[in-house]
Design an enzyme around this catalytic site. Sequence first.
Site, mmCIF file in Angstrom:
data_model
loop_
_atom_site.group_PDB
_atom_site.id
_atom_site.type_symbol
_atom_site.label_atom_id
_atom_site.label_comp_id
_atom_site.label_asym_id
_atom_site.label_seq_id
_atom_site.Cartn_x
_atom_site.Cartn_y
_atom_site.Cartn_z
ATOM 1 N N LYS B 111 1.378 -1.056 -0.117
ATOM 2 C CA LYS B 111 0.481 0.079 -0.153
ATOM 3 C C LYS B 111 0.668 1.568 0.212
ATOM 4 O O LYS B 111 1.617 1.498 1.251
ATOM 5 C CB LYS B 111 -0.946 0.304 1.098
ATOM 6 C CG LYS B 111 -1.696 1.251 1.612
ATOM 7 C CD LYS B 111 -2.414 1.211 2.771
ATOM 8 C CE LYS B 111 -2.682 3.066 3.179
ATOM 9 N NZ LYS B 111 -3.363 3.300 4.269
ATOM 10 N N GLY B 172 -7.898 8.803 9.571
ATOM 11 C CA GLY B 172 -7.786 9.201 11.658
ATOM 12 C C GLY B 172 -8.490 10.402 11.957
ATOM 13 O O GLY B 172 -8.542 10.222 12.830
ATOM 14 N N ALA B 203 -8.587 5.388 4.399
ATOM 15 C CA ALA B 203 -8.853 6.367 5.119
ATOM 16 C C ALA B 203 -10.265 7.325 5.534
ATOM 17 O O ALA B 203 -10.776 7.673 4.440
ATOM 18 C CB ALA B 203 -7.416 7.684 4.659
ATOM 19 N N GLY B 204 -10.876 7.554 6.506
ATOM 20 C CA GLY B 204 -11.474 8.732 7.502
ATOM 21 C C GLY B 204 -12.881 8.220 7.807
ATOM 22 O O GLY B 204 -13.337 8.656 8.502
ATOM 23 N N ASN B 225 -8.567 1.599 9.562
ATOM 24 C CA ASN B 225 -7.972 1.874 10.930
ATOM 25 C C ASN B 225 -8.407 2.106 12.485
ATOM 26 O O ASN B 225 -9.175 1.346 12.950
ATOM 27 C CB ASN B 225 -6.314 2.074 10.680
ATOM 28 C CG ASN B 225 -5.502 1.134 11.442
ATOM 29 O OD1 ASN B 225 -4.444 0.716 11.342
ATOM 30 N ND2 ASN B 225 -5.441 0.455 13.082
ATOM 31 N N THR B 226 -7.878 3.403 12.103
ATOM 32 C CA THR B 226 -9.131 3.867 13.350
ATOM 33 C C THR B 226 -10.116 4.216 13.383
ATOM 34 O O THR B 226 -10.093 4.350 14.860
ATOM 35 C CB THR B 226 -8.379 5.580 13.839
ATOM 36 O OG1 THR B 226 -7.290 5.220 12.809
ATOM 37 C CG2 THR B 226 -8.744 5.973 14.683
#
Lengths: 66, 277
Positions: B111, B172, B203-204, B225-226
Amino acid sequence: MQITINGDERQIDDGLTLAQLVSQLKMNPKFIAVERNREVVPRAEHVTCTLEENDQLEIVTLVGGG
Amino acid sequence: MSTATINDKPFNLGTHTLSSRLIVGTGKYSSFDLMQESLEASGSEVITVAVRRERLIDSEGRNLLDYIDLDRYTILPNTAGCFNADDAIRVARLGREILEGLENPGANWVKVEVLGDKRTLLPDPIGTLAATEQLVKDGFQVLCYTTDDPITAKRLKDAGATSVMPAGSPIGSGQGILNPNNIRICLEYLKENDPDYPVIVDAGVGCASDVAMAMELGCDGVLLNTGIAGAKDCVTMAHAMRHACIAGRLSYLSGRIPKKLYATASSPTEGVISASK
């Protein structure tokens, strides 16, 4: 002789191989990769790779990330 | 209803065929045990990791790899933290070296993240393109983290990216998908005459409905992830994300009703009892 490992200057024995250094640092060789002077040293070559004065090493592993 | 009964194509991401369309990160967990449990709950087969310097002195001597079942998960190494193409290329090669040694199927992909600055962590499109071109030459399957800009997305695909992964919003940030229309245009451009080209929102993503939205737009997968690792109850959120991914995908495949301004009754209009005066 002096080399740099992950940004830190270190004194190591002359003639030390990369495999010996990894062992001295008590790292699990399966979990790391090594870049010597900006070139990856393939795992199979660690035993024959003799370190030289002023070598710049980056020794990395995998950590949590996204 | 089990997902096995659903008529969906397998998710082909490069040479990898996946049953889960959710890819999750391994960062930011308060413990490796919590990470393990959350990964399990997410149902993901692919997990992302970062490449970092091995600490020379480690009091506990624990490594992420001690907590990951390498026979179960395909590792997707990232180039997070790189701010130029050269560093991203070096990190990708180092990650591959580790995964080849571990004989993990993730050794053939990466990635790519080349970031513009630390405040926004927004991708540097020029650096990302340069890194992609080189890594494709090196034989990597390149999954590109990028902005939701359709033109950049197209350029990355043209450079040989295996998948383009537009951000819903900054890494994040938990803001979800800020510009669904850009994602729509990305999908239209990237899938033109190539409907199976994989597009992943990366993301986001803050909550389950963000995942469902990405999938309903027609994205092939979501990487986050977050949203899980930062939730108060990570494991329950991981379940929610897994279900949302499946729900969003099925909703997309089903063909939603058109939006209309006025109401249409669901119940019969005939046979209603006489109205009270």
